[in-house]
Write a protein that holds these residues in place. Structure first.
Motif, mmCIF file in Angstrom:
data_model
loop_
_atom_site.group_PDB
_atom_site.id
_atom_site.type_symbol
_atom_site.label_atom_id
_atom_site.label_comp_id
_atom_site.label_asym_id
_atom_site.label_seq_id
_atom_site.Cartn_x
_atom_site.Cartn_y
_atom_site.Cartn_z
ATOM 1 N N UNK A 1 0.840 -1.191 0.000
ATOM 2 C CA UNK A 1 0.000 0.000 0.000
ATOM 3 C C UNK A 1 0.877 1.243 0.000
ATOM 4 N N UNK A 2 0.584 2.146 -0.899
ATOM 5 C CA UNK A 2 1.356 3.403 -0.969
ATOM 6 C C UNK A 2 0.382 4.566 -1.002
ATOM 7 N N UNK A 3 0.892 5.710 -0.571
ATOM 8 C CA UNK A 3 0.033 6.888 -0.540
ATOM 9 C C UNK A 3 0.667 8.066 -1.255
ATOM 10 N N UNK B 1 0.715 12.045 -0.678
ATOM 11 C CA UNK B 1 0.387 12.961 0.419
ATOM 12 C C UNK B 1 0.855 14.360 0.077
ATOM 13 N N UNK C 1 4.552 14.004 -1.288
ATOM 14 C CA UNK C 1 5.143 12.681 -1.510
ATOM 15 C C UNK C 1 4.200 11.912 -2.417
#
Lengths: 144, 144
Positions: free
Chosen positions: A89-91, A93, A110
């Motif tokens: 899982x990546x976000x 931001x 990011x």
């Protein structure tokens, strides 16, 4: 008869693979984020460009808005009695900071949702080469 | 036919009763240690910190006009087991679940003063780093 009985669990052991994907919010537009100018852009302009933030935090006289998106990819080997899963899982931001007059003072971004990948438990999802290749394909992420 | 083989075959035929799971989970990239170690408290400001570490996951008010920025990630694996037994569909069943993975997350917190100069940074587990961070925003009286 016993051989037939044994064949049933052996068939079940063949198992299956499964994948799943879950996303929250649209990925942030990195090229749009790069148009933000500390000392120039106002909170109103940020909201006009990026929409409603996910979170607003009061910081004394200042305030900060959070924008985010996430992407999760899961892969699994389902052997019924024994199962293996891997989730990556990546976000994305973005935090934008405003002074008491709602003028942008700082921002930090990011970008990660484009790095998400399906992988089995023994695979490494944090390889720098993989990340660099995916960064290069997403407009606005490289060359900040 | 050997009894243990028949018992194993019978066990495999009821996978809903016993399940063993191995899970690997990755959320975002680890906080860059070299980037953290390059930060100089009392010298570097919010702009420098955001450039080196990207956007944090959370922002908290700190001593009214200061702020605390928090980054975290997950890169781990763990085992889980579940046992359930429900002999009659209409009757209440029993189940037991156990997760052996560590639910705490590693990360880092940066504290800034009212001038947004870095006061301190710390790296560790969220359970330790977030102590005292979550508070009500300052009252209007405190902002005078």
């Amino acid at each position: 008869m016993i051989k037939r009985l044994l064949a049933v669990p052996l068939f079940l052991l063949l198992g299956a693979c499964g994948i799943a994907r879950m996303e929250t919010n649209e990925p942030l537009d990195a090229t749009l984020v790069r148009t933000l100018q500390p000392g120039v852009t106002t909170a109103r302009e940020v909201v006009e460009k990026l929409g409603a933030p996910t979170e607003v935090v009061q910081l004394g006289r200042r305030s900060a808005y959070r924008y985010d998106a996430s992407s999760a990819k899961s892969a699994g080997l389902i052997l019924l009695v024994f199962n293996m899963f891997a989730q990556d899982m990546r976000t994305d931001r973005l935090w934008v900071f405003f002074d008491e007059k709602d003028l942008l003072t700082h921002f930090g971004a990011t970008y990660g949702v484009h790095r998400t990948q399906y992988a089995l438990p023994w695979e490494d999802v944090q390889e720098p080469e993989d990340n660099a290749e995916r960064d290069a394909q997403r407009p606005g992420v490289i060359g900040k | 036919m050997r009894p243990w083989l028949i018992a194993a075959a019978a066990g495999l035929c009821c996978p809903s009763c016993v399940q063993l799971t191995y899970m690997v989970r990755s959320v975002d990239s680890p906080v860059s240690i070299p980037a953290l170690e390059s930060l100089r408290p009392g010298v570097d400001d919010l702009t420098v910190c955001l450039q080196r570490l990207g956007a944090p996951h959370h922002v908290f008010e700190y001593r009214v006009d200061g702020m605390a920025l928090l980054w975290h990630y997950v890169d781990g694996s763990g085992w889980g087991a579940s046992v359930s037994y429900n002999p009659v569909r209409q009757a209440p069943g029993t189940s037991f679940n156990m997760e052996l993975d560590d639910s705490d997350m590693p990360g880092a917190v940066l504290w800034f003063d009212a001038d947004l100069k870095l006061l301190e940074w710390r790296q560790g587990m969220m359970r330790d780093l977030t102590v005292g961070l979550r508070r009500r925003p300052a009252d209007r009286d405190q902002l005078q």
